[in-house]
Design a protein around this motif. Structure first.
Motif, PDB file in Angstrom:
ATOM      1  N   MET A   5       1.208  -1.530  -0.256  1.00  0.00           N
ATOM      2  CA  MET A   5       0.006   0.139  -0.204  1.00  0.00           C
ATOM      3  C   MET A   5       0.559   1.383  -0.039  1.00  0.00           C
ATOM      4  SD  MET A   5      -2.727   0.910   2.762  1.00  0.00           S
ATOM      5  CE  MET A   5      -4.378  -0.157   2.489  1.00  0.00           C
ATOM      6  N   THR A   6       0.415   1.821  -0.654  1.00  0.00           N
ATOM      7  CA  THR A   6       0.934   3.030  -1.600  1.00  0.00           C
ATOM      8  C   THR A   6       1.121   4.146  -0.082  1.00  0.00           C
ATOM      9  OG1 THR A   6       0.788   3.861  -3.414  1.00  0.00           O
ATOM     10  CG2 THR A   6       1.113   5.418  -2.489  1.00  0.00           C
ATOM     11  N   ASP A   7       2.065   5.086   0.400  1.00  0.00           N
ATOM     12  CA  ASP A   7       1.727   5.495   2.176  1.00  0.00           C
ATOM     13  C   ASP A   7       1.609   7.001   1.484  1.00  0.00           C
ATOM     14  OD1 ASP A   7       2.883   7.678   3.797  1.00  0.00           O
ATOM     15  OD2 ASP A   7       4.595   6.259   4.525  1.00  0.00           O
ATOM     16  N   PRO A   8       0.775   7.424   2.394  1.00  0.00           N
ATOM     17  CA  PRO A   8      -0.449   8.701   1.835  1.00  0.00           C
ATOM     18  C   PRO A   8       0.835  10.557   1.999  1.00  0.00           C
ATOM     19  CG  PRO A   8      -1.149   8.004   3.921  1.00  0.00           C
ATOM     20  CD  PRO A   8      -0.456   6.890   3.474  1.00  0.00           C
ATOM     21  N   ILE A   9       1.842   9.119   2.664  1.00  0.00           N
ATOM     22  CA  ILE A   9       2.790  10.935   3.218  1.00  0.00           C
ATOM     23  C   ILE A   9       3.310  11.212   2.103  1.00  0.00           C
ATOM     24  CG2 ILE A   9       4.975  11.879   4.240  1.00  0.00           C
ATOM     25  CD1 ILE A   9       2.244  12.710   5.843  1.00  0.00           C
ATOM     26  N   ASP A  10       3.663   9.439   1.193  1.00  0.00           N
ATOM     27  CA  ASP A  10       4.565   9.523   0.114  1.00  0.00           C
ATOM     28  C   ASP A  10       3.381  10.113  -1.131  1.00  0.00           C
ATOM     29  OD1 ASP A  10       6.732   8.945   1.435  1.00  0.00           O
ATOM     30  OD2 ASP A  10       6.615   7.004   0.642  1.00  0.00           O
ATOM     31  N   GLU A  43       2.793  14.860  -4.644  1.00  0.00           N
ATOM     32  CA  GLU A  43       1.550  15.336  -5.376  1.00  0.00           C
ATOM     33  C   GLU A  43       1.948  17.247  -5.291  1.00  0.00           C
ATOM     34  OE1 GLU A  43      -2.452  14.979  -3.479  1.00  0.00           O
ATOM     35  OE2 GLU A  43      -2.728  12.916  -4.870  1.00  0.00           O
ATOM     36  N   GLU A  44       2.537  17.654  -4.428  1.00  0.00           N
ATOM     37  CA  GLU A  44       2.651  18.918  -4.235  1.00  0.00           C
ATOM     38  C   GLU A  44       3.737  18.768  -4.473  1.00  0.00           C
ATOM     39  OE1 GLU A  44       1.230  21.517  -1.919  1.00  0.00           O
ATOM     40  OE2 GLU A  44      -0.100  20.026  -1.473  1.00  0.00           O
ATOM     41  N   ARG A  45       5.025  18.204  -5.534  1.00  0.00           N
ATOM     42  CA  ARG A  45       5.738  18.410  -5.776  1.00  0.00           C
ATOM     43  C   ARG A  45       7.335  18.490  -4.674  1.00  0.00           C
ATOM     44  NH1 ARG A  45       4.036  21.966 -11.542  1.00  0.00           N
ATOM     45  NH2 ARG A  45       2.460  20.173 -11.764  1.00  0.00           N
ATOM     46  N   LEU A  46       6.388  18.541  -3.772  1.00  0.00           N
ATOM     47  CA  LEU A  46       7.969  18.368  -2.615  1.00  0.00           C
ATOM     48  C   LEU A  46       9.532  17.308  -3.062  1.00  0.00           C
ATOM     49  CD1 LEU A  46       5.731  18.872  -0.047  1.00  0.00           C
ATOM     50  CD2 LEU A  46       6.531  21.105  -1.140  1.00  0.00           C
ATOM     51  N   PRO A  47      10.223  18.004  -3.052  1.00  0.00           N
ATOM     52  CA  PRO A  47      11.593  16.992  -3.080  1.00  0.00           C
ATOM     53  C   PRO A  47      11.227  15.515  -1.926  1.00  0.00           C
ATOM     54  CG  PRO A  47      12.077  18.728  -1.814  1.00  0.00           C
ATOM     55  CD  PRO A  47      10.875  19.320  -2.501  1.00  0.00           C
ATOM     56  N   ALA A  48      11.472  14.794  -2.781  1.00  0.00           N
ATOM     57  CA  ALA A  48      11.762  13.121  -1.114  1.00  0.00           C
ATOM     58  C   ALA A  48      12.096  13.846  -0.131  1.00  0.00           C
ATOM     59  CB  ALA A  48      12.185  12.201  -2.114  1.00  0.00           C
ATOM     60  N   ASP A  49      13.098  14.496   0.192  1.00  0.00           N
ATOM     61  CA  ASP A  49      13.580  14.581   1.658  1.00  0.00           C
ATOM     62  C   ASP A  49      12.728  15.459   2.145  1.00  0.00           C
ATOM     63  OD1 ASP A  49      14.490  17.159   0.724  1.00  0.00           O
ATOM     64  OD2 ASP A  49      15.709  17.530   1.497  1.00  0.00           O
ATOM     65  N   ARG A  93      10.848  26.052   5.042  1.00  0.00           N
ATOM     66  CA  ARG A  93      10.537  25.128   5.419  1.00  0.00           C
ATOM     67  C   ARG A  93      11.089  25.357   6.743  1.00  0.00           C
ATOM     68  NH1 ARG A  93      13.853  19.477   2.713  1.00  0.00           N
ATOM     69  NH2 ARG A  93      13.347  20.332   0.535  1.00  0.00           N
ATOM     70  N   PRO A  94      10.575  24.764   7.830  1.00  0.00           N
ATOM     71  CA  PRO A  94      10.512  25.346   9.609  1.00  0.00           C
ATOM     72  C   PRO A  94      11.854  24.646  10.170  1.00  0.00           C
ATOM     73  CG  PRO A  94       9.036  22.994   8.835  1.00  0.00           C
ATOM     74  CD  PRO A  94      10.006  23.747   7.811  1.00  0.00           C
ATOM     75  N   VAL A  95      12.166  26.282  10.776  1.00  0.00           N
ATOM     76  CA  VAL A  95      13.878  25.475  11.362  1.00  0.00           C
ATOM     77  C   VAL A  95      13.715  25.322  12.641  1.00  0.00           C
ATOM     78  CG1 VAL A  95      14.399  27.533   9.368  1.00  0.00           C
ATOM     79  CG2 VAL A  95      13.311  28.435  12.353  1.00  0.00           C
ATOM     80  N   ARG A 139      10.113  14.723   3.647  1.00  0.00           N
ATOM     81  CA  ARG A 139       9.726  13.486   4.273  1.00  0.00           C
ATOM     82  C   ARG A 139       9.937  13.680   5.861  1.00  0.00           C
ATOM     83  NH1 ARG A 139       7.566   8.897   5.641  1.00  0.00           N
ATOM     84  NH2 ARG A 139       6.418   8.575   4.713  1.00  0.00           N
ATOM     85  N   ASP A 140      11.839  14.471   5.658  1.00  0.00           N
ATOM     86  CA  ASP A 140      12.226  15.167   7.483  1.00  0.00           C
ATOM     87  C   ASP A 140      11.609  15.927   7.815  1.00  0.00           C
ATOM     88  OD1 ASP A 140      14.089  14.604   8.472  1.00  0.00           O
ATOM     89  OD2 ASP A 140      15.364  15.729   8.139  1.00  0.00           O
ATOM     90  N   VAL A 141      11.154  16.909   6.564  1.00  0.00           N
ATOM     91  CA  VAL A 141      10.532  17.693   7.472  1.00  0.00           C
ATOM     92  C   VAL A 141       8.576  17.188   8.239  1.00  0.00           C
ATOM     93  CG1 VAL A 141       9.573  19.625   7.221  1.00  0.00           C
ATOM     94  CG2 VAL A 141      11.124  19.680   6.050  1.00  0.00           C
ATOM     95  N   VAL A 142       8.849  16.049   7.553  1.00  0.00           N
ATOM     96  CA  VAL A 142       7.109  15.864   8.301  1.00  0.00           C
ATOM     97  C   VAL A 142       7.843  15.200   9.207  1.00  0.00           C
ATOM     98  CG1 VAL A 142       5.565  14.052   7.662  1.00  0.00           C
ATOM     99  CG2 VAL A 142       5.508  15.409   5.843  1.00  0.00           C
ATOM    100  N   GLU A 143       8.747  14.362   9.769  1.00  0.00           N
ATOM    101  CA  GLU A 143       8.699  13.348  10.708  1.00  0.00           C
ATOM    102  C   GLU A 143       9.097  15.065  11.899  1.00  0.00           C
ATOM    103  OE1 GLU A 143      11.478  10.580   9.061  1.00  0.00           O
ATOM    104  OE2 GLU A 143       9.829   9.644   8.432  1.00  0.00           O
TER     105      GLU A 143
END
Length: 286
Positions: free
Chosen positions: A1-6, A11-17, A279-281, A19-23
Motif C-alpha cells: 500500500m502506498t504511504d499517503p505521506i509519500d 502531489e505537492e511536487r516537493l523533494p523526497a527529503d 521550511r520550518p527551522v 519527509r524529514d520535514v514531516v517527521e
C-alpha cells in the motif's frame, strides 16, 4: 500500500527529503493538536502565516497525520470565503477603490466561516466554499463535507489577527497607502472590520498556530514563487498576476502583515519559524 505521506509529497511536487520535514515538524505538531483535542472535539485550530508560508500544504499533511491518530480533520481556508468579484467591485465603487482587490479584512464573507464552524460544532453535514484564484472569483459550487468532523483547520494569512491602535494608522507603510489612501479611509475600515466581525470569528478558535517568516522581504520572495508555480500549472488562467501586480497585491497586505509579525508571536499557542527555503527551522510554544 502506498504511504499517503509519500503520495502527498509527490502531489505537492516537493523533494523526497521533505519527509524529514514531516517527521521532524508536522508530526509533532499533529501530536500537539491531538493532545489538545483529547476529550474536547470538535476542535477549531487557526493556522496563521504570511503569504507563501505553505499553510495549505501544512494542513494537507496535518489531515493525514491526524487521521493516523483517529481524528478526522478538514481544512477551511480564509481564501475560500472571499467575496465574489462582483461584490468586491460594488464595494470598491461604493466605499473605496482598494476594496476591489481581495485580501484584506472587508473582502471576505465571515458569515460563511461562522456557518461552517456552527455545523462542525453540531456535527452536521455542510458545504465547504471554494475560491478560484486563477479566475479571481468564487467557484460556482463548493464541496460537501459530511459530519462529524473532529478538527477544523482554519488557515489564512490574517487568521487570528487583531486590530492596530488607531494612532498607528496615521503613518503610511508604503507608497500605495500614501498615494491611494491619503485620507486613511481604506485602512481605517480594514482595521474596524478586523475588530468587529473578524474578531468574533477568531474568538471561535481553540488553538492558534503561527508560521512565522523573518520579515516582509521573505513574504515578497515567497509570494512571487507561489505565483510562478500557479502560472506554471495554469498558464492560460485569466486571474494570473504579473510581477508588478503581485507587488501591488503585497502592498495592500503589508501593514497588517508587519503588525502580525510583531504582535502575534506573543498571542499564538505555537510559533513555528519558517526559513528562507520555506521550511520550518524550529517548533516551540509561544
Amino acid at each position: 500500500m502506498t504511504d499517503p505521506i509519500d503520495t502527498l509529497i509527490a502531489e505537492e511536487r516537493l523533494p523526497a527529503d521533505y519527509r524529514d520535514v514531516v517527521e521532524r515538524h508536522w508530526t509533532p505538531l499533529a501530536t500537539q493538536i491531538a493532545r489538545r483535542a483529547a476529550g474536547r472535539t470538535p476542535l477549531i485550530v487557526g493556522i496563521n502565516g504570511a503569504q507563501g508560508t505553505g499553510k495549505s500544504t501544512v494542513c494537507r499533511f496535518l489531515e493525514i497525520l491526524l487521521k493516523k491518530r483517529g481524528l478526522r480533520a478538514v481544512t477551511l481556508s480564509i481564501d475560500d470565503i472571499y467575496l465574489a468579484k462582483s461584490q468586491r467591485q460594488q464595494l470598491a465603487a461604493e466605499v473605496h477603490p482598494l476594496f476591489a482587490t481581495r485580501g484584506v479584512p472587508g473582502t471576505h464573507a465571515p458569515g460563511f466561516a461562522f456557518d461552517i464552524i456552527e455545523a462542525v460544532l453540531a456535527g452536521r453535514t455542510f458545504e465547504m466554499p471554494r475560491f478560484e484564484k486563477s479566475r479571481d472569483d468564487r467557484a460556482k459550487q463548493g464541496v460537501t463535507i459530511s459530519g462529524p468532523v473532529d478538527v477544523l483547520l482554519f488557515e489564512g494569512w490574517c487568521v487570528g489577527a487583531k486590530p492596530q491602535p488607531e494612532a498607528a494608522l496615521a503613518e503610511p507603510v508604503n507608497a500605495l497607502e500614501a498615494e491611494e489612501d491619503p485620507d486613511l479611509v481604506w485602512r481605517s475600515l480594514v482595521n474596524m472590520w478586523l475588530g468587529a466581525d473578524y474578531a468574533r470569528l477568531f474568538a471561535q478558535l481553540d488553538m492558534l498556530i503561527m508560521l512565522k517568516v523573518a520579515d516582509f522581504d521573505a513574504v515578497r520572495r515567497n509570494r512571487a514563487l507561489q505565483e510562478a508555480k500557479l502560472r506554471e500549472r495554469e498558464p492560460d488562467a485569466p486571474g494570473l498576476m504579473s510581477d508588478e501586480e503581485v507587488q501591488r497585491f503585497l502592498d495592500l497586505d503589508e501593514r497588517l502583515t508587519l503588525h502580525m509579525l510583531e504582535e502575534m508571536p506573543q498571542l499564538a499557542d505555537i510559533v513555528i519559524p519558517i526559513g528562507p527555503d520555506q521550511r520550518p527551522v524550529a517548533t516551540g510554544a509561544a
